[in-house]
Design a protein around this motif. Structure first.
Motif, PDB file in Angstrom:
ATOM      1  N   ARG A 197       2.523   6.014  -2.880  1.00 23.35           N
ATOM      2  CA  ARG A 197       3.578   6.851  -3.486  1.00 23.35           C
ATOM      3  C   ARG A 197       3.326   7.023  -4.993  1.00 23.35           C
ATOM      4  O   ARG A 197       3.538   8.104  -5.546  1.00 23.35           O
ATOM      5  CB  ARG A 197       4.969   6.259  -3.205  1.00 23.35           C
ATOM      6  N   ARG A 209      13.631   8.125   1.210  1.00 18.73           N
ATOM      7  CA  ARG A 209      12.260   8.608   1.046  1.00 18.73           C
ATOM      8  C   ARG A 209      12.022   9.831   1.926  1.00 18.73           C
ATOM      9  O   ARG A 209      12.744  10.052   2.895  1.00 18.73           O
ATOM     10  CB  ARG A 209      11.303   7.487   1.475  1.00 18.73           C
ATOM     11  N   GLY A 258       2.957  -4.197   4.238  1.00 20.78           N
ATOM     12  CA  GLY A 258       2.549  -2.897   4.792  1.00 20.78           C
ATOM     13  C   GLY A 258       1.043  -2.743   4.891  1.00 20.78           C
ATOM     14  O   GLY A 258       0.538  -1.661   5.150  1.00 20.78           O
ATOM     15  N   ARG A 282      -2.559  -2.526   8.530  1.00 21.91           N
ATOM     16  CA  ARG A 282      -1.826  -1.808   9.588  1.00 21.91           C
ATOM     17  C   ARG A 282      -2.712  -1.476  10.765  1.00 21.91           C
ATOM     18  O   ARG A 282      -2.242  -0.875  11.739  1.00 21.91           O
ATOM     19  CB  ARG A 282      -1.267  -0.517   9.028  1.00 21.91           C
ATOM     20  N   THR A 340       0.847  -1.208   0.000  1.00 19.03           N
ATOM     21  CA  THR A 340       0.000   0.000   0.000  1.00 19.03           C
ATOM     22  C   THR A 340       0.879   1.254   0.000  1.00 19.03           C
ATOM     23  O   THR A 340       0.500   2.259  -0.590  1.00 19.03           O
ATOM     24  CB  THR A 340      -0.961   0.002   1.210  1.00 19.03           C
ATOM     25  N   GLN A 399      -8.418  -2.721   9.282  1.00 19.43           N
ATOM     26  CA  GLN A 399      -7.937  -3.153   7.960  1.00 19.43           C
ATOM     27  C   GLN A 399      -7.866  -4.676   7.871  1.00 19.43           C
ATOM     28  O   GLN A 399      -8.203  -5.269   6.843  1.00 19.43           O
ATOM     29  CB  GLN A 399      -6.558  -2.554   7.659  1.00 19.43           C
ATOM     30  N   VAL A 414      -2.667   6.756   6.701  1.00 19.52           N
ATOM     31  CA  VAL A 414      -3.734   7.140   5.778  1.00 19.52           C
ATOM     32  C   VAL A 414      -5.001   6.406   6.240  1.00 19.52           C
ATOM     33  O   VAL A 414      -4.921   5.349   6.879  1.00 19.52           O
ATOM     34  CB  VAL A 414      -3.306   6.741   4.341  1.00 19.52           C
ATOM     35  N   ASP A 432       2.166   9.401   9.752  1.00 20.66           N
ATOM     36  CA  ASP A 432       0.871   8.949  10.287  1.00 20.66           C
ATOM     37  C   ASP A 432       0.213   7.975   9.306  1.00 20.66           C
ATOM     38  O   ASP A 432       0.723   7.757   8.209  1.00 20.66           O
ATOM     39  CB  ASP A 432      -0.042  10.156  10.537  1.00 20.66           C
ATOM     40  N   ARG A 471       6.676   6.970  13.124  1.00 20.68           N
ATOM     41  CA  ARG A 471       6.169   5.758  12.460  1.00 20.68           C
ATOM     42  C   ARG A 471       6.225   4.566  13.415  1.00 20.68           C
ATOM     43  O   ARG A 471       5.341   3.706  13.414  1.00 20.68           O
ATOM     44  CB  ARG A 471       6.972   5.477  11.187  1.00 20.68           C
TER      45      ARG A 471
HETATM   46  P1  AMP Z   1       5.416   1.975   3.816  1.00 15.02           P
HETATM   47  O1  AMP Z   1       5.985   2.147   2.456  1.00 15.02           O
HETATM   48  O2  AMP Z   1       4.682   0.682   3.985  1.00 15.02           O
HETATM   49  O3  AMP Z   1       6.417   2.218   4.910  1.00 15.02           O
HETATM   50  O4  AMP Z   1       4.294   3.112   3.989  1.00 15.02           O
HETATM   51  C1  AMP Z   1       4.635   4.485   3.916  1.00 15.02           C
HETATM   52  C2  AMP Z   1       3.491   5.313   4.491  1.00 15.02           C
HETATM   53  O5  AMP Z   1       2.309   5.117   3.704  1.00 15.02           O
HETATM   54  C3  AMP Z   1       3.071   4.980   5.912  1.00 15.02           C
HETATM   55  O6  AMP Z   1       3.884   5.623   6.872  1.00 15.02           O
HETATM   56  C4  AMP Z   1       1.635   5.501   5.919  1.00 15.02           C
HETATM   57  O7  AMP Z   1       1.598   6.920   6.007  1.00 15.02           O
HETATM   58  C5  AMP Z   1       1.156   5.112   4.536  1.00 15.02           C
HETATM   59  N1  AMP Z   1       0.581   3.743   4.510  1.00 15.02           N
HETATM   60  C6  AMP Z   1       1.085   2.662   3.836  1.00 15.02           C
HETATM   61  N2  AMP Z   1       0.319   1.583   4.046  1.00 15.02           N
HETATM   62  C7  AMP Z   1      -0.681   1.973   4.867  1.00 15.02           C
HETATM   63  C8  AMP Z   1      -1.768   1.299   5.473  1.00 15.02           C
HETATM   64  N3  AMP Z   1      -1.994  -0.017   5.275  1.00 15.02           N
HETATM   65  N4  AMP Z   1      -2.600   2.033   6.266  1.00 15.02           N
HETATM   66  C9  AMP Z   1      -2.407   3.347   6.472  1.00 15.02           C
HETATM   67  N5  AMP Z   1      -1.386   4.033   5.966  1.00 15.02           N
HETATM   68  C10 AMP Z   1      -0.527   3.365   5.150  1.00 15.02           C
END
Ligand code: AMP
Length: 189
Positions: A36, A135, A85, A88, A31, A92, A59, A57, A146
């Motif tokens: 992104r 990133r 990911g 979370r 996700t 979900q 989403v 934070d 995080r």
């Molecule tokens: P990641 O690449 O998995 O570290 O995700 C980067 C960011 O995307 C996270 O810090 C959140 O802000 C958002 N994000 C990714 N996956 C989720 C999810 N399943 N639920 C909520 N926010 C998400």
């Protein structure tokens, strides 16, 4: 097979998901990558998500559940997927169970990559020090948030999947090939 890769930010979920994808022919559903891509494309979802992600934070559940359901219905997921990911939050995870059940499927395994906080911080610092690509949310300050979000909202899923008897834990502290071996052993491969 439907597999959830679980663990704190920077634990190596993405790296192991990519290796599993090559080995098992299952797509990696991240996700974070999808969000992104939405930011890059300038979609309304991306515009709304950017500030939230930059802070570290979460989403909203509704947004990520909608994008994962959409993605899972693509033909390359017919034999399952590797969820990276996602989920979370418990909401979900419940939505994922429902989505899969509606398609006659289920989560088969949940693999936790266990890495301690000090090692996660050290990994971020070494990525920055080595001058490689980082990133927007890859810095010590955001990582601390995080991690706090992980413990508050995501770690309760260990109980959720533990109760379902699906949780396996491997150490994510070892070199990448050793973690891969431990995952194969946990999956019985
Ligand atoms: P990641 O690449 O998995 O570290 O995700 C980067 C960011 O995307 C996270 O810090 C959140 O802000 C958002 N994000 C990714 N996956 C989720 C999810 N399943 N639920 C909520 N926010 C998400």
């Amino acid at each position: 097979m439907n597999l959830v890769l679980f663990g704190p930010p920077g634990a190596g979920k993405g790296t192991q998901a990519k290796l599993l994808t090559e080995k098992r022919g299952l797509p990696q559903l991240s996700t974070g990558d999808m969000l992104r891509a939405a930011i890059e494309a300038g979609t309304p979802v991306g515009l709304a998500a950017k500030a939230i992600m930059d802070k570290g934070d979460l989403v909203s559940d509704a947004v990520v559940i909608a994008i994962i359901a959409d993605r899972y219905d693509q033909p390359d997921c017919q034999n399952g997927a590797i969820f990276d990911g996602f989920p979370r939050t418990v909401a979900q995870a419940e939505a994922l169970d429902k989505m899969l059940a509606a398609r006659g499927r289920q989560i088969d395994h949940v693999l936790e990559l266990k890495v301690d906080d000090a090692a996660l911080l050290a990994r971020v610092e070494s990525r920055i020090a080595s001058g490689g690509p980082v990133r927007a949310d890859d810095n010590p300050e955001t990582l601390k948030n995080r991690l706090a979000v992980y413990y508050k909202n995501t770690a309760p899923l260990l109980g959720f999947y533990g109760a379902q008897g699906k949780l396996r834990t491997v150490s994510g502290m070892d070199p990448i090939p050793d973690v891969t071996k431990a995952i194969d052993a946990a999956l019985g491969a």
